[in-house]
Each structure stands twice: as C-alpha cells, then as structure tokens.
Design a protein around this motif. Structure first.
Motif, PDB file in Angstrom:
ATOM      1  N   ILE A  25       0.893  -1.207  -0.047  1.00 36.46           N
ATOM      2  CA  ILE A  25       0.051  -0.067  -0.018  1.00 36.46           C
ATOM      3  C   ILE A  25       1.099   1.379   0.046  1.00 36.46           C
ATOM      4  O   ILE A  25       1.804   1.430   0.790  1.00 36.46           O
ATOM      5  CB  ILE A  25      -0.990  -0.047   1.140  1.00 36.46           C
ATOM      6  CG1 ILE A  25      -1.869  -1.330   1.351  1.00 36.46           C
ATOM      7  CG2 ILE A  25      -1.724   1.191   1.340  1.00 36.46           C
ATOM      8  CD1 ILE A  25      -2.604  -1.791   2.454  1.00 36.46           C
ATOM      9  N   LYS A  41       0.961   5.553  -0.161  1.00 42.56           N
ATOM     10  CA  LYS A  41       0.405   6.865   0.143  1.00 42.56           C
ATOM     11  C   LYS A  41       1.396   7.705  -0.287  1.00 42.56           C
ATOM     12  O   LYS A  41       2.325   7.980   0.545  1.00 42.56           O
ATOM     13  CB  LYS A  41      -0.086   6.684   1.651  1.00 42.56           C
ATOM     14  CG  LYS A  41      -0.791   8.343   1.841  1.00 42.56           C
ATOM     15  CD  LYS A  41      -1.125   8.364   3.444  1.00 42.56           C
ATOM     16  CE  LYS A  41      -1.121   9.692   3.580  1.00 42.56           C
ATOM     17  NZ  LYS A  41      -1.131   9.859   5.324  1.00 42.56           N
ATOM     18  N   ILE A  47      -3.803   6.882  -2.138  1.00 44.28           N
ATOM     19  CA  ILE A  47      -3.680   5.630  -1.234  1.00 44.28           C
ATOM     20  C   ILE A  47      -4.376   4.661  -2.120  1.00 44.28           C
ATOM     21  O   ILE A  47      -5.172   4.579  -2.555  1.00 44.28           O
ATOM     22  CB  ILE A  47      -4.618   6.074  -0.141  1.00 44.28           C
ATOM     23  CG1 ILE A  47      -3.929   7.283   0.873  1.00 44.28           C
ATOM     24  CG2 ILE A  47      -4.181   4.866   0.744  1.00 44.28           C
ATOM     25  CD1 ILE A  47      -4.703   7.534   1.703  1.00 44.28           C
TER      26      ILE A  47
END
Length: 162
Positions: A86, A88, A101
């Motif tokens: 992930i 961001k 994100i």
C-alpha cells in the motif's frame, strides 16, 4: 434349523465386524486429516513468528518506486502474489498535488498499480528490490508512506519524503 441359525449369526457377526472396521478406518482417516491441518496451522504460526521484513530504502525514478526489502527473519519469503503493498503519496496530477492511497498487486510485468520483484525469493538475511509502477509521478518533496505486508502477516512501514 440349528445350522442355519449358526450360519446366520456368523454372517451377521462378520457384517458387524466389517462395518466396524469401515467406521474405524473412516475415523482414523479423519484424525489424520485433522492432524495434518493442525500441523499446517502450527507451521504457518511459526513462519509468521519467524518473519521479519524491513524496508531498507525507497527511491523514485519517474513513475517507478524502488523499495529495497531486507528479510531479517528465518523464513524464506517467496509467495509474492499474497503480499500486499500500500502506497500513500502526493501525486503530481496536472501540476496539482493530489493525495493518492492505493493497493498494488504483484505481477510479472509492470503496469499502473502493479509491482514486480527482482528476485523469485528472499532468503533470510538477504535483500530484494520491489518495483511499484505509480499511476502518477510524485509531487516533488512531499511525504509518502509505503507499507509492505508479507504473506505470513508481519509488515514493514517506511515514511519519508519522495
């Protein structure tokens, strides 16, 4: 009539013994399956306890984000399709800083929202590089966060400026 009763009782006795052996075999097989499943679960728990990953460095080159991953545990990391990454960051969308994100999926070829590895496995005390293809280049000098989660659960988090 006496002999036929004896034959009937013997036949009934053998049928009962046969059914008992079939039931015992099924019970033993189910116990073996249960034991195997428990062994696999315990193995997964041990692998999870022995997994330690660390993001050593992050670098950007255009749309590509390079993450250097260190395996500090004693478990070999190889099942990348079950990893989660992930990211961001603030993207440069038409010269406007836009927060993005996103989850990135493992692939054998790069594309937006996908990532690849330079190796097929990362042995203990070894280093590998993951390359994520960002949909937009990062806005200069903005903060970013990268989270890498292994297939066993433990994660590594990097926070910095791109």
């Amino acid at each position: 009539m006496g002999v036929s009763q004896v034959v009937a009782y013997v036949l009934l006795f053998f049928i009962t013994i046969s059914l008992g052996l079939i039931a015992l075999g099924a019970y033993i097989k189910s116990q073996q399956l249960l034991l195997h499943a428990e062994d696999m679960r315990q193995n997964m728990d041990l692998n999870q306890l022995n997994t330690r990953i660390f993001i050593k460095s992050v670098a950007i080159n255009g749309y590509l984000l390079y993450m250097t991953i260190t395996n500090n545990g004693s478990t070999v990391l190889y099942d990348f399709k079950d990893f989660a990454i992930i990211i961001k960051y603030y993207a440069n969308v038409s010269n406007v800083s836009t927060l993005i994100i996103s989850n990135y999926n493992y692939s054998t070829s790069l594309g937006p929202y996908k990532w690849v590895s330079n190796t097929v496995l990362i042995n203990p005390n070894m280093v590998g590089t993951f390359i994520a293809d960002l949909p937009y280049p990062p806005y200069p000098n903005t903060e970013a966060t990268v989270v890498v989660v292994s297939n066993y659960g433990p994660e590594a988090i990097w926070r910095g400026v791109l």
